[in-house]
Design an enzyme around this catalytic site. Structure first.
Site, PDB file in Angstrom:
ATOM      1  N   PRO A   1       5.148  -5.202  -1.874  1.00 33.38           N
ATOM      2  CA  PRO A   1       4.756  -4.055  -2.693  1.00 33.38           C
ATOM      3  C   PRO A   1       4.711  -4.425  -4.179  1.00 33.38           C
ATOM      4  O   PRO A   1       5.489  -5.265  -4.638  1.00 33.38           O
ATOM      5  CB  PRO A   1       5.866  -3.028  -2.461  1.00 33.38           C
ATOM      6  N   GLY A   2       3.779  -3.794  -4.871  1.00 35.25           N
ATOM      7  CA  GLY A   2       3.742  -3.898  -6.323  1.00 35.25           C
ATOM      8  C   GLY A   2       4.091  -2.537  -6.909  1.00 35.25           C
ATOM      9  O   GLY A   2       5.193  -2.286  -7.414  1.00 35.25           O
TER      10      GLY A   2
ATOM     11  N   CYS B   1     -13.874   3.724 -29.333  1.00 25.54           N
ATOM     12  CA  CYS B   1     -15.156   4.331 -29.676  1.00 25.54           C
ATOM     13  C   CYS B   1     -16.090   4.427 -28.483  1.00 25.54           C
ATOM     14  O   CYS B   1     -17.147   3.790 -28.417  1.00 25.54           O
ATOM     15  CB  CYS B   1     -15.781   3.573 -30.835  1.00 25.54           C
ATOM     16  N   GLU B   2     -15.658   5.150 -27.497  1.00 24.89           N
ATOM     17  CA  GLU B   2     -16.471   5.603 -26.379  1.00 24.89           C
ATOM     18  C   GLU B   2     -15.585   6.620 -25.644  1.00 24.89           C
ATOM     19  O   GLU B   2     -14.444   6.807 -26.042  1.00 24.89           O
ATOM     20  CB  GLU B   2     -16.878   4.454 -25.469  1.00 24.89           C
TER      21      GLU B   2
ATOM     22  N   TYR C   1      -9.930   4.229 -12.755  1.00 21.09           N
ATOM     23  CA  TYR C   1      -9.708   4.685 -11.377  1.00 21.09           C
ATOM     24  C   TYR C   1      -9.636   6.204 -11.259  1.00 21.09           C
ATOM     25  O   TYR C   1      -9.250   6.700 -10.203  1.00 21.09           O
ATOM     26  CB  TYR C   1      -8.364   4.163 -10.852  1.00 21.09           C
TER      27      TYR C   1
ATOM     28  N   GLY D   1       0.812  -1.206   0.000  1.00 21.10           N
ATOM     29  CA  GLY D   1       0.000   0.000   0.000  1.00 21.10           C
ATOM     30  C   GLY D   1       0.845   1.255   0.000  1.00 21.10           C
ATOM     31  O   GLY D   1       0.328   2.358   0.147  1.00 21.10           O
TER      32      GLY D   1
HETATM   33  C1  LIG Z   1      -2.243  -5.954  -5.030  1.00 18.28           C
HETATM   34  C2  LIG Z   1      -1.659  -6.520  -3.810  1.00 18.28           C
HETATM   35  C3  LIG Z   1      -0.452  -6.006  -3.334  1.00 18.28           C
HETATM   36  C4  LIG Z   1       0.288  -4.857  -3.976  1.00 18.28           C
HETATM   37  O1  LIG Z   1      -0.337  -3.627  -3.766  1.00 18.28           O
HETATM   38  P1  LIG Z   1       0.392  -2.284  -4.262  1.00 18.28           P
HETATM   39  O2  LIG Z   1      -0.535  -1.192  -3.914  1.00 18.28           O
HETATM   40  O3  LIG Z   1       0.606  -2.422  -5.740  1.00 18.28           O
HETATM   41  O4  LIG Z   1       1.701  -2.212  -3.583  1.00 18.28           O
HETATM   42  C5  LIG Z   1       0.086  -6.599  -2.210  1.00 18.28           C
HETATM   43  N1  LIG Z   1      -0.533  -7.640  -1.593  1.00 18.28           N
HETATM   44  C6  LIG Z   1      -1.699  -8.159  -2.031  1.00 18.28           C
HETATM   45  C7  LIG Z   1      -2.293  -9.301  -1.326  1.00 18.28           C
HETATM   46  C8  LIG Z   1      -2.291  -7.615  -3.151  1.00 18.28           C
HETATM   47  O5  LIG Z   1      -3.457  -8.124  -3.573  1.00 18.28           O
END
Ligand SMILES: *Cc1c(COP(=O)(O)O)cnc(C)c1O
Length: 411
Positions: free
Chosen positions: A270-271, A338-339, A312, A228
């Protein structure tokens, strides 16, 4: 990406040159930036036993996964296909965390048989696993601490109405299932949402996990604090203070381990934080179209390639890499779908002409991954910049890709 003279470069590679070589629209990822983010987080927690599990749903290109393996990361997965991708590039099962929600027991069993770490998100699943495997398959429990982070229910997954995790108000029931089935719990997990700026949100969540750990779980080996972390999207945005988080949570975790009586591993998954800023999306301008009220810049792409603005209301900073010294004008940047298909309203951008290449920032996370073939369009190619060189890591699609799995009826 940085200006050298009046041309943009990534690790010394000319960005306009990438479009000449690989075409547009194009996703480009700066692997040096990914590594810098990884190291920033690692350094912030250097006094704790901390492991990073990259949440690969943000960007799961096999070359990206391989790079994470190379720099020492584990991987967090949310589907059996992501599990298989991680295994395919050489992650060991114990470096993979499988954190699905609302999946079938059949899919969970597939993951169990592949030997990866299992994160359990609901009580019926816990019962299934316990009935089937008893104490043979240790699990991680995803708790929902019900922290309302960020104030926006769309991106917060920890609030009271959230579908994620096992509620901390169900501890008694959870405990009964553990006693009845003999399941061994080796991990605790929380993930309270995306874009959390406030370090204290993590601290509050952590305190709840610590409290439950002491009360209910005697066999823990790790605690996973989820993710997060917020990254800047707008030029004025702030990001999560990783250094302060490392100090506060790192110290508190070490203290907790003493109280618990064992040295646990802490994890983050983290992603966005790891890959968002590494990515740029490049698209060519097809038309400058002036209407009664607006100047539109129409590009050779659409929400089929980058859906976050429409989906989003996400802000992606847009700039013109073909005319870096032109006068600043206001444009509404739109796609060809096309929207209603708007990337940004009233953006101040160096004067745009037909053929100019526009670059979008923060295109590493949830960007290519959410692309589709809507309007029967091809998905873009992907390029990695690694050690000062460009590497094609996904080819551009062709009409064969559009036809490939369709079965034509004969009339
Ligand atoms: C999507 C997700 C993340 C990564 O969230 P980010 O906001 O991209 O850091 C981490 N853990 C779980 C279980 C997720 O579903």
């Amino acid at each position: 990406m940085e200006l050298q003279g009046n041309e943009y470069h990534i690790q010394g590679v000319n960005v306009k040159g990438l479009v000449e070589e690989f075409g547009a629209p194009l996703y480009v990822y700066d692997f040096e930036k990914i590594e810098a983010q990884y190291n920033e987080l690692k350094d912030a927690f250097k006094h704790s036993n901390m492991k990073i599990m990259y949440a690969c749903k943000a960007l799961s290109n096999l070359s990206v996964l391989k790079f994470f393996k190379k720099i020492g990361s584990g991987v967090d997965t949310v589907s059996i296909q992501e599990v298989r991708s991680a295994l395919h590039v050489g992650f060991e099962p114990n470096e993979i965390m499988y954190t699905p929600n609302c999946v079938s027991f059949v899919e969970m069993q597939e993951a169990i048989e592949l030997g990866v770490n299992i994160n359990v998100d609901n009580l019926p699943m816990l019962e299934h696993i316990g009935n089937h495997y008893g104490d043979k398959v240790p699990v991680c429990i995803r708790l929902n601490p019900h922290i309302f982070a960020g104030g926006n229910p769309k991106i917060s997954v920890g609030h009271i109405d959230s579908k994620f995790g096992i509620s901390i108000y169900q501890m008694r029931h959870l405990h009964r299932i553990l006693i009845s089935t003999g399941i061994k719990v080796t991990g605790l997990h929380m993930h309270t949402g995306s874009d959390i700026l406030d370090v204290d949100v993590f601290m509050r969540g952590a305190e709840i996990l610590f409290e439950k750990a002491l009360e209910y779980f005697k066999d823990l080996e790790y605690i996973d604090f989820g993710s997060g972390f917020k990254v800047p999207y707008k030029p004025t945005d702030r990001k999560t203070d990783i250094v302060s988080l490392g100090e506060k949570l790192g110290n508190r975790f070490n203290e907790f381990c003493k109280e618990y009586g064992r040295d646990l591993t802490m994890m983050f998954e983290p992603g966005k934080y790891l890959v968002s800023e590494s990515g740029y999306f490049l698209a060519k301008t097809n038309v400058i179209k002036q209407t009664t009220a607006t100047v539109f810049a129409g590009i050779d792409s659409g929400m089929n390639h980058l859906i976050r603005p429409m989906f989003y209301d996400a802000y992606h900073h847009i700039f013109n890499i073909s005319n870096t010294e032109g006068a600043m004008r206001y444009y509404t940047v739109v796609g060809y779908i096309c929207e209603t298909d708007t990337f940004g309203w009233d953006r101040k951008i160096n004067e745009i002409s037909e053929g100019d290449i526009l670059a979008f920032k923060n295109a590493g996370a949830y960007s290519f991954m959410m692309s589709s073939n809507y309007n029967s369009r091809f998905r873009p190619a992907e390029v990695a910049i690694y050690q000062g060189k460009a590497h094609l890591i996904r080819k551009r699609e062709t009409i064969e890709d559009i036809f490939v799995n369709q079965v034509e009826m004969a009339f």
